[in-house]
Scaffold this motif. Sequence first.
Motif, PDB file in Angstrom:
ATOM      1  N   GLU A   1      50.461  37.805  55.998  1.00 34.62           N
ATOM      2  CA  GLU A   1      51.474  36.022  55.886  1.00 34.62           C
ATOM      3  C   GLU A   1      51.923  35.334  56.667  1.00 34.62           C
ATOM      4  N   GLY A   2      53.374  36.966  57.186  1.00 34.57           N
ATOM      5  CA  GLY A   2      54.255  36.260  58.282  1.00 34.57           C
ATOM      6  C   GLY A   2      53.416  36.286  59.962  1.00 34.57           C
ATOM      7  N   ARG A   3      52.574  36.400  59.997  1.00 33.47           N
ATOM      8  CA  ARG A   3      51.504  36.088  60.815  1.00 33.47           C
ATOM      9  C   ARG A   3      51.048  34.710  61.533  1.00 33.47           C
ATOM     10  N   LEU A   4      50.725  34.725  59.891  1.00 27.81           N
ATOM     11  CA  LEU A   4      50.112  33.010  59.254  1.00 27.81           C
ATOM     12  C   LEU A   4      51.212  31.957  59.903  1.00 27.81           C
ATOM     13  N   ILE A   5      52.873  32.284  59.313  1.00 28.64           N
ATOM     14  CA  ILE A   5      53.869  31.815  59.497  1.00 28.64           C
ATOM     15  C   ILE A   5      54.461  31.474  60.149  1.00 28.64           C
ATOM     16  N   HIS A   6      54.330  33.068  61.562  1.00 28.77           N
ATOM     17  CA  HIS A   6      54.455  32.376  62.835  1.00 28.77           C
ATOM     18  C   HIS A   6      53.774  31.317  63.459  1.00 28.77           C
ATOM     19  N   SER A   7      52.451  30.935  63.058  1.00 25.44           N
ATOM     20  CA  SER A   7      51.319  30.786  63.362  1.00 25.44           C
ATOM     21  C   SER A   7      51.482  28.724  63.167  1.00 25.44           C
ATOM     22  N   CYS A   8      52.387  28.910  62.453  1.00 29.06           N
ATOM     23  CA  CYS A   8      52.164  27.316  61.838  1.00 29.06           C
ATOM     24  C   CYS A   8      54.007  27.390  62.485  1.00 29.06           C
ATOM     25  N   VAL A   9      54.655  27.914  62.396  1.00 31.94           N
ATOM     26  CA  VAL A   9      55.954  27.698  63.278  1.00 31.94           C
ATOM     27  C   VAL A   9      55.691  26.895  65.256  1.00 31.94           C
ATOM     28  N   LEU A  10      54.662  27.642  65.254  1.00 34.19           N
ATOM     29  CA  LEU A  10      53.629  27.582  66.825  1.00 34.19           C
ATOM     30  C   LEU A  10      53.384  26.528  67.316  1.00 34.19           C
ATOM     31  N   THR A  11      52.649  25.402  65.765  1.00 31.78           N
ATOM     32  CA  THR A  11      52.199  24.843  65.633  1.00 31.78           C
ATOM     33  C   THR A  11      52.763  23.311  65.499  1.00 31.78           C
ATOM     34  N   ASN A  12      53.815  23.623  64.558  1.00 27.52           N
ATOM     35  CA  ASN A  12      54.807  22.305  64.590  1.00 27.52           C
ATOM     36  C   ASN A  12      56.036  22.167  65.453  1.00 27.52           C
ATOM     37  N   GLY A  13      55.797  23.139  66.409  1.00 33.91           N
ATOM     38  CA  GLY A  13      56.878  23.592  67.420  1.00 33.91           C
ATOM     39  C   GLY A  13      58.599  23.559  67.607  1.00 33.91           C
ATOM     40  N   LEU A  14      58.332  24.412  66.795  1.00 37.10           N
ATOM     41  CA  LEU A  14      59.441  25.226  65.720  1.00 37.10           C
ATOM     42  C   LEU A  14      59.839  26.757  67.186  1.00 37.10           C
TER      43      LEU A  14
ATOM     44  N   SER B   1      61.378  26.907  69.447  1.00 35.70           N
ATOM     45  CA  SER B   1      62.479  26.824  70.283  1.00 35.70           C
ATOM     46  C   SER B   1      63.776  27.031  69.201  1.00 35.70           C
ATOM     47  N   ASN B   2      63.536  27.165  67.985  1.00 38.87           N
ATOM     48  CA  ASN B   2      64.853  27.249  67.052  1.00 38.87           C
ATOM     49  C   ASN B   2      65.256  28.642  66.971  1.00 38.87           C
TER      50      ASN B   2
END
Length: 462
Positions: A21-34, A36-37
Motif C-alpha cells: 500500500e505504501g508503494r502505491l501511495i508513492h506512485s500516486c505522489v509521483l503521478t500528482n507531481g508531489l 519535489s515536496n
Amino acid sequence: MDYSLYSRILQLCILRKAGKEGRLIHSCVLTNGLHSNPFMNTKLIIFYSKMGDMVTSRTLFDKMPERTVVTWTSLLSGYTQNGCSKEALLVFSAMRCEDSKCGKMEDACFIFESMAERDVVSWNAMIGGYVIHDFADDAFQLFRSMLRGGVIPDRFTLGNVMKAFLRGNAMMKVIQVHGFIIQLGFESRNDLTGSLIDAYAKCGSIRTAYHIYKSMPKKDAISCTALITGYARQGGYSRDSLISSMKYIRCTGDLMVILCSMLNMCAKTMSLDLGRQIHSLAFKCQSYNDVAMGNALIDMYSKSREIEGVKSVFNEKKQKNVISWTSLIAGYGKHGYGHKAIALYNQMEYEGWECFNSMVRKYEIPPRAEQYSCMVDLFARGGKLEEAYNLICKMNIAPTALLWGAILGACHIYGNMSLGEVAVRHLFNMEPKKSVNYVVLASIYASVGLWDSVSIMKRLME
C-alpha cells in the motif's frame, strides 16, 4: 489530494508495515507531481527504511534538492536500524560537513547525542565542527569527554584539537595535547608537528617551537613557515636561527613563500643586513625575477631606507605589476624624492595606457571589468578625472559600483564637485544604503562651503 493527506496515509502504512500500500501511495505522489515536496520525500524515506529498502531510501535522499535535519536524521536512523553501521557513519560525516557549512551545530549535536555507539570517526566529526565554528573550548571539552569514554584519539583527532589552539593563550592545553602526540607515537607526523610549532609560537613560546622544529628528522615548508611567522610575530629572533631554519628547505616554490615572509618581517623591523642575506639566497635559487619576490625585496629596501637597492631591484625585474610600481613610488615619496615619484607615476600611467591600447587595438582582446577598473583607477589617482569619466562612458559593459567609487574618491581629493555629483547619483542607485557615499559627497560640499547641501546629505543619511 494535497501532500498532507498522502502523508497521513503513508504514516498508517509505516505503523502497519503495509509495504504494498505504501508503494502505491508513492506512485500516486509521483503521478500528482508531489515528488519535489521535501516533507513528502522525508516521509517516503522513513517508510522505505521501515520496510528495509535502504537502496530506495538513499535514492530518494540523493534526488532531493533541499534537505532538512529531519531528512538527514531519517536516513541515518534507517541505516542504523537496518544494521548498516558503515553507511550510517558516512551519512553522519556528510551531515556534519553540511551542518558546519550552514551553521547548524545544534542539529549535529542532537544527532550525535542520539547515537547508540560512537566511534573515533563520529567524535572527530563533532570536534572538527566545533573548530570550524571557533568553539575552541567546546572542542577541547568534547575531546576530554572522548578520552573519558575510552575512545583512543587518532592523528585526525589531535589535528582538529590543535587547530582549536591556533588563536593562542592556551599553553597548558597545547602541552597536554603535545603529551598525547608523543604518547601515541605521532611525533613523526609532520602535519601534527607543524601545528604544534604554530601553536607554541602563538602562545608565546617561540623557544619551544624552535626546539620542536630542530628535532624534526625531515623538515618541511609548513613547519618552517610556522616557525618564521612566529619569529616575525614576536620580533625577538637571531639572524642565525632564521637562516638555519631555512637551510633544510630546497629551492622550490615553498622556499619562495618562506623568503617572502621573511622579507616582510625584515621590512617591518628594518633589518637590512638580514634582508640582504635573504636577497642573496633568493638570487641563488633563481627566484630573482619572481614577481612576488621582487615586490617583497622592493618593499624591504624601501622601508630600510636603501633607495638604491629599491631602484636596482625594480630595474632588473622582467615583470612588474601595480604593486611593484606602487612600492617604488611610495619609497621615493617617503624618503624625499618627490620629483622622482611623480615622474615614475607618469611613466606607470603611460605604460598602463599603452598596455591597455595594445590589448584592445593590436590583439583585439575585449577588456573585462578588471582591466577597465585598473585604468579608471590609474587616471583617477593621477587627477585625470575627465579621462577616467570618458573611459567609463565608452565602456562596452555596465560600470560597477567599484568604478564609480574610484571616481568619487578622486573627486574628493581633487575637489571636483560636478563630477562627484554624477558619480554619487550612480552610487545611490547601486548602493542606496552605503553611508560612505553620502559622507564623501558631504565632504566635497563642505570643502566649497555649500553647507545647505551638507545638511541635506546628513538628513538623507538619517
